[in-house]
Enzyme design. Structure first.
Site, short mmCIF file in Angstrom:
data_model
loop_
_atom_site.label_atom_id
_atom_site.label_comp_id
_atom_site.label_asym_id
_atom_site.label_seq_id
_atom_site.Cartn_x
_atom_site.Cartn_y
_atom_site.Cartn_z
N GLY A 91 0.81 -1.21 0.00
CA GLY A 91 0.00 0.00 0.00
C GLY A 91 0.84 1.25 0.00
N CYS A 92 1.03 1.81 1.19
CA CYS A 92 1.68 3.12 1.29
C CYS A 92 3.16 3.07 0.97
CB CYS A 92 1.45 3.69 2.68
SG CYS A 92 -0.31 4.04 3.00
N VAL A 93 3.83 1.95 1.23
CA VAL A 93 5.24 1.84 0.86
C VAL A 93 5.38 1.84 -0.66
CG1 VAL A 93 7.30 0.39 0.95
CG2 VAL A 93 5.90 0.68 3.01
N THR B 47 4.49 5.26 -2.20
CA THR B 47 5.56 6.22 -1.96
C THR B 47 6.76 5.93 -2.84
OG1 THR B 47 4.82 6.55 0.33
CG2 THR B 47 7.10 7.16 -0.19
#
Length: 213
Positions: A151-153, A156
């Protein structure tokens, strides 16, 4: 690709390239908050080892003078600033302002002068000041730690590459709720966007940064 063809060999022919470390790194610790460490929370991911690795890297970064950045997710009480992401992903309700699940994980303390980026979407770059801040600091490399890998990793990492910074993903310091999406996204990030490296590689890199020229 046939069933018999090895996946890694198939990708290596097209994507087997490495960027390598740059000259001036920062470390980002993505969304290491209680929700992922509390078994009673729907976001629980059993990632204590991930946090331990991320903290070791943070300590090494501090010692080497490498900037440390933290991200969290914060919404208005009604989630109205979360858009379609909040509408789609119901567990994001754990990140409304004041929810205890949105607090930092136990053992994680933000140091004086360290930057916290509060976001509403998956990428630490989207709708935040992260990119211009890194540019103003002269950063060329962003070492990724945190949750979740898929997800966020990953989000990013992709934006990091798009903004012209070198994405380095510390394998032991990122985690997910299941090994399958974790490994699949490590594989894909390593193939197309950045370099997935071991914790020791990052520790050695930070040590070299901190040594006198």
């Amino acid at each position: 690709m046939t069933d018999a063809e090895d996946l890694e060999e198939n990708y290596r022919r097209a994507y087997g390239n490495r960027i390598g470390f740059g000259k001036k790194p920062a470390l980002i610790m993505i969304d290491l908050v209680r929700a992922y460490f509390d078994p009673d929370c729907e976001l629980y991911a059993d990632v204590d080892d991930t946090l331990a690795s991320a903290v070791r890297l943070r300590d090494a970064a501090r010692e080497a003078g490498v900037p440390v950045i933290y991200t969290n997710v914060v919404y208005l009480p009604d989630g109205s600033n979360g858009g379609r992401f909040f509408q789609k992903a119901r567990p994001l309700r754990n990140f409304t302002a004041g929810n205890p699940m949105a607090r930092w994980a136990d053992g994680l303390e933000v140091g004086e002068g360290e930057l916290v980026i509060s976001k509403q979407y998956a990428s630490a770059f989207f709708g935040t000041s992260l990119a211009p801040t890194l540019t103003s600091w002269g950063i060329d490399t962003l070492v990724h730690t945190g949750v979740s890998t898929s997800g966020c990793v990953r989000a990013t990492c992709v934006d990091c590459c798009s903004y012209g910074f070198i994405p380095i993903i510390a394998r032991e310091a990122v985690g997910d709720r299941h090994h399958a999406p974790h490994e699949a996204n490590l594989f894909d990030m390593d193939a197309k966007y950045g370099d997935v490296v071991g914790e020791k590689d990052v520790l050695d890199y930070f040590k070299s940064i901190g040594e006198p020229a």
